[in-house]
Design a protein around this motif. Structure first.
Motif, mmCIF file in Angstrom:
data_model
loop_
_atom_site.group_PDB
_atom_site.id
_atom_site.type_symbol
_atom_site.label_atom_id
_atom_site.label_comp_id
_atom_site.label_asym_id
_atom_site.label_seq_id
_atom_site.Cartn_x
_atom_site.Cartn_y
_atom_site.Cartn_z
ATOM 1 N N UNK A 61 -34.425 52.036 46.398
ATOM 2 C CA UNK A 61 -34.367 52.106 44.922
ATOM 3 C C UNK A 61 -34.423 50.700 44.332
ATOM 4 N N UNK A 62 -33.711 49.761 44.964
ATOM 5 C CA UNK A 62 -33.697 48.377 44.454
ATOM 6 C C UNK A 62 -35.100 47.770 44.539
ATOM 7 N N UNK A 63 -35.806 48.037 45.629
ATOM 8 C CA UNK A 63 -37.170 47.498 45.775
ATOM 9 C C UNK A 63 -38.078 48.057 44.687
ATOM 10 N N UNK A 64 -37.993 49.360 44.467
ATOM 11 C CA UNK A 64 -38.867 49.996 43.477
ATOM 12 C C UNK A 64 -38.542 49.469 42.074
ATOM 13 N N UNK A 65 -37.280 49.388 41.749
ATOM 14 C CA UNK A 65 -36.879 48.911 40.414
ATOM 15 C C UNK A 65 -37.305 47.448 40.216
ATOM 16 N N UNK A 66 -37.362 46.703 41.313
ATOM 17 C CA UNK A 66 -37.746 45.292 41.243
ATOM 18 C C UNK A 66 -39.213 45.076 40.869
ATOM 19 N N UNK A 67 -40.008 46.155 40.896
ATOM 20 C CA UNK A 67 -41.438 46.000 40.547
ATOM 21 C C UNK A 67 -41.694 46.274 39.066
ATOM 22 N N UNK A 68 -40.733 45.986 38.250
ATOM 23 C CA UNK A 68 -40.815 46.356 36.836
ATOM 24 C C UNK A 68 -42.018 45.741 36.119
ATOM 25 N N UNK A 69 -42.431 44.545 36.558
ATOM 26 C CA UNK A 69 -43.562 43.878 35.899
ATOM 27 C C UNK A 69 -44.812 44.746 35.899
ATOM 28 N N UNK A 70 -45.049 45.420 37.031
ATOM 29 C CA UNK A 70 -46.237 46.286 37.143
ATOM 30 C C UNK A 70 -46.136 47.447 36.160
ATOM 31 N N UNK A 71 -44.938 47.953 35.965
ATOM 32 C CA UNK A 71 -44.748 49.100 35.055
ATOM 33 C C UNK A 71 -44.980 48.655 33.613
ATOM 34 N N UNK A 72 -44.459 47.489 33.286
ATOM 35 C CA UNK A 72 -44.625 46.983 31.916
ATOM 36 C C UNK A 72 -46.117 46.859 31.594
ATOM 37 N N UNK A 73 -46.897 46.371 32.571
ATOM 38 C CA UNK A 73 -48.340 46.221 32.351
ATOM 39 C C UNK A 73 -49.006 47.578 32.172
#
Ligand code: F6R
Length: 344
Positions: free
Chosen positions: A182-194
């Motif tokens: 979960x921590x790894x997935x949440x850490x990819x927030x930049x991709x989601x924002x884009x």
């Protein structure tokens, strides 16, 4: 407020999952044993909103892992039509973050009086719902302030998973990896924002999945509607094929949750139809499937399909948050909503 509560609660989820794994196991074992002694023949879930989606996940777990039939209660049959269903030998599981809605409390009260085994799965152990049920599970998410439920949802999913594991006596070691994944997935927030910027002007979309992640499709649609105000409709991909597919045409936005495993495999024919219709697909999940979307978000962390809904919803919560901000909406203050909703 500018969505700080919801953002903080999304980020808190790895810690919440770790807390449940650390602290909930012994009470879960006792409750699982108490349920097993009574040999329920059927499982009936009672829930609303986000918790209803957690219950939907629970229904798939019960049917697949325990081999028991399961269904969702219609509270109005009792609260509006005064029905008294015969519920002896039934396990009634009420799921609710607040434990306060009267149309959850009344069915549990009636079920208990009728001889059912009643369990409340809540984030409010002292709530009226927890008191109404014979057995109670605290999902340990801690106080949730944002109107849009996030950490209470994944906590409910994990609590239901562990409960079914205890009843079924099958222990999947993969569950211990959830906090890190979960921590790894949440850490990819930049991709989601884009990604969110692409959907800034969308007025409607469809979310879809098959099997365990139907709950994710439902919950993603709810998160999107309450935080961004776009019209999002969730379908099982099988139901999508039975009619609603007619609304899909060139460029229609579809968010598909495609995990590795049987559910993802069952999704493939629908994916082909979506491609043939030139739908605009955002595919989340399986690495190969994500590659086939108009845009994709691969989650290589997914291993166990039955656990995957605890992870697949995380980027979609972030997506809803970022899209709300893109559209100038404060995700902490959805219009006309409050943290606790009481229905009768
Ligand atoms: C959505 C949301 C609501 C609640 C619903 C059920 O983000 O928070 O859908 O989940 O009002 O409430 P509880 O779980 O308190 O019974």
């Amino acid at each position: 407020m500018n969505g700080e509560y919801m953002a903080a609660e999304i980020r808190e989820q790895p810690a919440v999952l770790a807390r449940i794994l650390r602290e909930a196991r012994s009470s879960m074992a006792e409750i699982g044993a108490a349920i097993k002694r009574r040999h329920p023949r059927f499982v009936l879930f009672v829930a609303r909103g986000t918790s209803d989606h957690a219950a939907l996940y629970g229904k798939y777990l019960v049917e697949i892992e325990l081999g028991l039939p399961a269904g969702m209660a219609s509270p109005s049959t009792m609260t509006v039509y005064d029905a008294h269903p015969r519920l002896r030998d039934v396990l009634v599981i009420a799921v609710s973050q607040s434990g306060s809605s009267p149309d959850l409390i009344e069915p549990v009260t009636r079920a208990r009086a009728a001889g059912a085994i009643t369990v409340a799965v809540t984030n409010a152990p002292g709530s009226p719902l927890a008191r109404a049920a014979e057995l109670s599970i605290d999902v340990l998410a801690g106080t949730e302030q944002a109107v849009a439920a996030t950490k209470s949802y994944t906590a409910e999913l994990l609590a239901l998973y562990l409960l079914v594991d205890e009843i079924g006596g099958r222990h999947n070691g993969e569950v211990e990896r959830l906090p890190d994944q979960a921590a790894t997935i949440i850490g990819r927030e930049g991709a989601i924002a884009a990604l969110a910027t692409r959907y800034r002007f969308a007025e409607q979309l469809v979310t879809t999945a098959r099997g365990y992640n139907y709950a994710t499709a439902q919950e993603a649609a709810l998160k999107l509607m309450e935080t961004t105000y776009l019209v999002a409709q969730a379908f099982s991909s099988a139901d999508l094929a039975h009619g609603p597919m007619a609304i899909i045409d060139h460029g229609f936005p579809v968010i598909a949750v495609v995990p590795p495993g049987a559910g993802g495999a069952a999704f493939r024919p629908v994916l082909e139809r979506l491609h043939a219709l030139s739908a605009d697909t955002l595919i989340i999940g399986d690495v190969e499937a994500a590659d086939q979307g108009t845009v994709g978000l691969a989650l290589p962390e997914l291993r166990s399909e039955s656990l995957s809904p605890i992870l697949t919803i995380l980027p979609l919560q972030q997506f809803a948050w970022h899209l709300a901000r893109e559209r100038g909406v404060d995700p902490d203050q959805p219009r006309g909503l409050q943290k606790e909703t009481h229905t009768w």
